[in-house]
Scaffold this motif. Structure first.
Motif, PDB file in Angstrom:
ATOM      1  N   THR A 204      -0.723  17.153  -6.204  1.00  0.00           N
ATOM      2  CA  THR A 204      -0.579  18.539  -5.778  1.00  0.00           C
ATOM      3  C   THR A 204      -1.630  18.970  -4.751  1.00  0.00           C
ATOM      4  OG1 THR A 204      -1.903  19.225  -7.694  1.00  0.00           O
ATOM      5  CG2 THR A 204       0.491  19.189  -7.958  1.00  0.00           C
ATOM      6  N   LYS A 205      -2.655  18.126  -4.573  1.00  0.00           N
ATOM      7  CA  LYS A 205      -3.695  18.446  -3.589  1.00  0.00           C
ATOM      8  C   LYS A 205      -4.349  17.154  -3.132  1.00  0.00           C
ATOM      9  CE  LYS A 205      -7.898  21.229  -2.945  1.00  0.00           C
ATOM     10  NZ  LYS A 205      -8.856  22.159  -3.603  1.00  0.00           N
ATOM     11  N   GLY A 206      -4.603  17.010  -1.821  1.00  0.00           N
ATOM     12  CA  GLY A 206      -5.230  15.811  -1.297  1.00  0.00           C
ATOM     13  C   GLY A 206      -4.266  14.646  -1.204  1.00  0.00           C
ATOM     14  N   GLN A 207      -4.814  13.449  -1.149  1.00  0.00           N
ATOM     15  CA  GLN A 207      -4.031  12.225  -1.024  1.00  0.00           C
ATOM     16  C   GLN A 207      -4.479  11.201  -2.054  1.00  0.00           C
ATOM     17  OE1 GLN A 207      -4.583  10.684   2.923  1.00  0.00           O
ATOM     18  NE2 GLN A 207      -3.161  12.128   3.879  1.00  0.00           N
ATOM     19  N   ARG A 208      -3.523  10.487  -2.596  1.00  0.00           N
ATOM     20  CA  ARG A 208      -3.806   9.352  -3.477  1.00  0.00           C
ATOM     21  C   ARG A 208      -3.337   8.086  -2.752  1.00  0.00           C
ATOM     22  NH1 ARG A 208      -1.003   5.798  -6.904  1.00  0.00           N
ATOM     23  NH2 ARG A 208      -1.760   5.545  -9.051  1.00  0.00           N
ATOM     24  N   VAL A 209      -4.272   7.189  -2.463  1.00  0.00           N
ATOM     25  CA  VAL A 209      -3.956   5.955  -1.733  1.00  0.00           C
ATOM     26  C   VAL A 209      -4.288   4.769  -2.628  1.00  0.00           C
ATOM     27  CG1 VAL A 209      -4.322   4.632   0.386  1.00  0.00           C
ATOM     28  CG2 VAL A 209      -4.531   7.123   0.425  1.00  0.00           C
ATOM     29  N   ALA A 210      -3.390   3.794  -2.666  1.00  0.00           N
ATOM     30  CA  ALA A 210      -3.593   2.647  -3.553  1.00  0.00           C
ATOM     31  C   ALA A 210      -2.870   1.427  -2.998  1.00  0.00           C
ATOM     32  CB  ALA A 210      -3.093   2.956  -4.958  1.00  0.00           C
ATOM     33  N   SER A 211      -3.272   0.277  -3.502  1.00  0.00           N
ATOM     34  CA  SER A 211      -2.519  -0.954  -3.289  1.00  0.00           C
ATOM     35  C   SER A 211      -1.849  -1.311  -4.607  1.00  0.00           C
ATOM     36  CB  SER A 211      -3.448  -2.079  -2.843  1.00  0.00           C
ATOM     37  OG  SER A 211      -2.731  -3.301  -2.728  1.00  0.00           O
ATOM     38  N   PHE A 212      -0.683  -1.930  -4.512  1.00  0.00           N
ATOM     39  CA  PHE A 212       0.034  -2.323  -5.726  1.00  0.00           C
ATOM     40  C   PHE A 212       0.689  -3.682  -5.502  1.00  0.00           C
ATOM     41  CE2 PHE A 212       2.946  -0.094  -3.014  1.00  0.00           C
ATOM     42  CZ  PHE A 212       4.185  -0.701  -3.183  1.00  0.00           C
ATOM     43  N   PHE A 213       0.832  -4.426  -6.586  1.00  0.00           N
ATOM     44  CA  PHE A 213       1.436  -5.752  -6.478  1.00  0.00           C
ATOM     45  C   PHE A 213       1.795  -6.240  -7.875  1.00  0.00           C
ATOM     46  CE2 PHE A 213      -3.163  -6.090  -6.622  1.00  0.00           C
ATOM     47  CZ  PHE A 213      -3.399  -7.046  -7.600  1.00  0.00           C
ATOM     48  N   TRP A 214       2.429  -7.412  -7.926  1.00  0.00           N
ATOM     49  CA  TRP A 214       2.875  -7.990  -9.193  1.00  0.00           C
ATOM     50  C   TRP A 214       2.382  -9.418  -9.312  1.00  0.00           C
ATOM     51  CZ3 TRP A 214       5.917  -5.216  -5.833  1.00  0.00           C
ATOM     52  CH2 TRP A 214       6.334  -3.969  -6.283  1.00  0.00           C
ATOM     53  N   VAL A 215       2.261  -9.860 -10.559  1.00  0.00           N
ATOM     54  CA  VAL A 215       1.756 -11.199 -10.849  1.00  0.00           C
ATOM     55  C   VAL A 215       2.736 -11.927 -11.762  1.00  0.00           C
ATOM     56  CG1 VAL A 215      -0.139 -12.546 -11.855  1.00  0.00           C
ATOM     57  CG2 VAL A 215      -0.628 -10.368 -10.702  1.00  0.00           C
ATOM     58  N   GLU A 216       3.043 -13.168 -11.402  1.00  0.00           N
ATOM     59  CA  GLU A 216       3.704 -14.067 -12.335  1.00  0.00           C
ATOM     60  C   GLU A 216       2.623 -14.936 -12.962  1.00  0.00           C
ATOM     61  OE1 GLU A 216       6.708 -17.915 -12.423  1.00  0.00           O
ATOM     62  OE2 GLU A 216       7.101 -16.314 -10.959  1.00  0.00           O
ATOM     63  N   SER A 217       2.514 -14.864 -14.272  1.00  0.00           N
ATOM     64  CA  SER A 217       1.450 -15.569 -14.975  1.00  0.00           C
ATOM     65  C   SER A 217       1.892 -16.976 -15.374  1.00  0.00           C
ATOM     66  CB  SER A 217       1.049 -14.791 -16.228  1.00  0.00           C
ATOM     67  OG  SER A 217       0.070 -15.483 -16.976  1.00  0.00           O
ATOM     68  N   MET A 218       0.926 -17.871 -15.514  1.00  0.00           N
ATOM     69  CA  MET A 218       1.211 -19.190 -16.061  1.00  0.00           C
ATOM     70  C   MET A 218       1.609 -19.103 -17.529  1.00  0.00           C
ATOM     71  SD  MET A 218      -1.717 -21.646 -14.357  1.00  0.00           S
ATOM     72  CE  MET A 218      -3.087 -20.529 -14.724  1.00  0.00           C
ATOM     73  N   ILE A 219       1.224 -17.998 -18.191  1.00  0.00           N
ATOM     74  CA  ILE A 219       1.562 -17.769 -19.595  1.00  0.00           C
ATOM     75  C   ILE A 219       2.589 -16.642 -19.644  1.00  0.00           C
ATOM     76  CG2 ILE A 219       0.674 -17.201 -21.872  1.00  0.00           C
ATOM     77  CD1 ILE A 219      -0.364 -19.851 -20.760  1.00  0.00           C
ATOM     78  N   ARG A 220       3.838 -16.998 -19.957  1.00  0.00           N
ATOM     79  CA  ARG A 220       4.916 -16.003 -19.942  1.00  0.00           C
ATOM     80  C   ARG A 220       4.767 -14.973 -21.058  1.00  0.00           C
ATOM     81  NH1 ARG A 220      10.818 -16.318 -18.671  1.00  0.00           N
ATOM     82  NH2 ARG A 220      10.436 -18.429 -17.915  1.00  0.00           N
TER      83      ARG A 220
ATOM     84  N   PHE B 133       0.842  -1.192   0.000  1.00  0.00           N
ATOM     85  CA  PHE B 133       0.000   0.000   0.000  1.00  0.00           C
ATOM     86  C   PHE B 133       0.878   1.243   0.000  1.00  0.00           C
ATOM     87  CE2 PHE B 133      -2.236  -3.470   1.963  1.00  0.00           C
ATOM     88  CZ  PHE B 133      -3.513  -3.393   1.420  1.00  0.00           C
ATOM     89  N   ASN B 134       0.507   2.226  -0.839  1.00  0.00           N
ATOM     90  CA  ASN B 134       1.254   3.473  -0.856  1.00  0.00           C
ATOM     91  C   ASN B 134       0.330   4.682  -0.815  1.00  0.00           C
ATOM     92  OD1 ASN B 134       0.322   3.615  -3.538  1.00  0.00           O
ATOM     93  ND2 ASN B 134       2.286   3.026  -4.414  1.00  0.00           N
ATOM     94  N   ARG B 135       0.944   5.822  -0.479  1.00  0.00           N
ATOM     95  CA  ARG B 135       0.199   7.076  -0.360  1.00  0.00           C
ATOM     96  C   ARG B 135       1.054   8.198  -0.946  1.00  0.00           C
ATOM     97  NH1 ARG B 135      -1.493   9.160   5.589  1.00  0.00           N
ATOM     98  NH2 ARG B 135       0.775   9.530   5.733  1.00  0.00           N
TER      99      ARG B 135
END
Length: 227
Positions: free
Chosen positions: A165-181, A84-86
């Motif tokens: 530049t104003k307020g807050q942006r909050v999100a979750s982030f992650f990565w995926v390894e796929s079965m299909i390269r 999670f980042n902000r």
């Protein structure tokens, strides 16, 4: 590939997340930056070792497991635990490419980053700036979604988060390894599966053409799965 998934989390779930965020400590995001990203990263992140942070990440993983569109788009083999980042007060993350390999914390497991994901946790009206910009062969895409929506894109893409530049942006982030390269093959399989689902809705899942197309889809996966 750049795919938007709507309502991965509900409004009620977003409200609960915000209550947790208000009582958690945000750390300097530079602590998790690689050498290349260190000079272009200015944000905050939750401690990935915090119990509440891990529980929220597990909740996101469960929501993704229940999302047919996510499974179709990613064909996931491994998912890095959501973080999670902000961004606020001019915070940004300049142009960069995600590391090709990630080690899942507290394990020896390595993950190849085929796909990157951002799950937005507040609405675009709550902050100014903060667009996720992704460059691919078709140009630059600017993404700023509603709370609970997710964007999935190739980890090989050059991308950035513009200054908030104003307020807050909050999100979750992650990565995926796929079965299909292969990225192109994964795109084709996604388009094929979406067409099968659409035909099944209109003609019925027992329609011979739907059944045959579904069989071909699964044959292609078996021929190309990378585990």
């Amino acid at each position: 590939m750049l795919i938007t998934l709507r309502n991965v989390l509900s409004g009620h779930e977003i409200k609960q997340y915000r209550q947790y965020f208000a009582n958690l400590n945000w750390l300097d995001g530079a602590q998790s930056a690689g050498q290349q990203a260190l000079s272009v990263k200015q944000n905050e992140q939750l401690d990935p070792k915090d119990k509440i942070t891990q529980q929220l990440g597990d909740h996101i993983l469960q929501a993704l497991a229940n999302s047919p569109q996510f499974v179709s788009a990613a064909l996931p083999l491994k998912i890095f635990p959501p973080m999670f980042n902000r961004y606020q007060n001019g915070g940004y993350y300049g142009w960069h490419v995600d590391n090709a390999i990630r080690i899942i914390p507290d394990t020896p497991v390595r993950l190849r980053t085929d796909l990157s994901a951002t799950l937005f946790l507040n609405d675009p009206e709550e902050y100014e700036g903060g667009e996720l910009c992704v460059k691919d062969h078709y140009g630059e895409h600017r993404v700023k979604l509603s709370a609970g929506d997710l964007v999935l894109y190739s980890s090989t893409s050059l991308h950035q988060v513009t200054p908030v530049t104003k307020g807050q942006r909050v999100a979750s982030f992650f990565w995926v390894e796929s079965m299909i390269r292969d990225h192109e093959l994964r795109d084709i399989l996604y388009d094929l599966d979406q067409s099968i689902q659409s035909l099944g809705t209109g003609s019925g899942i027992e329609n011979p053409d739907v059944v045959n197309l579904s069989a071909l889809y699964h044959r292609l996966i078996r021929l190309n799965v990378d585990t």
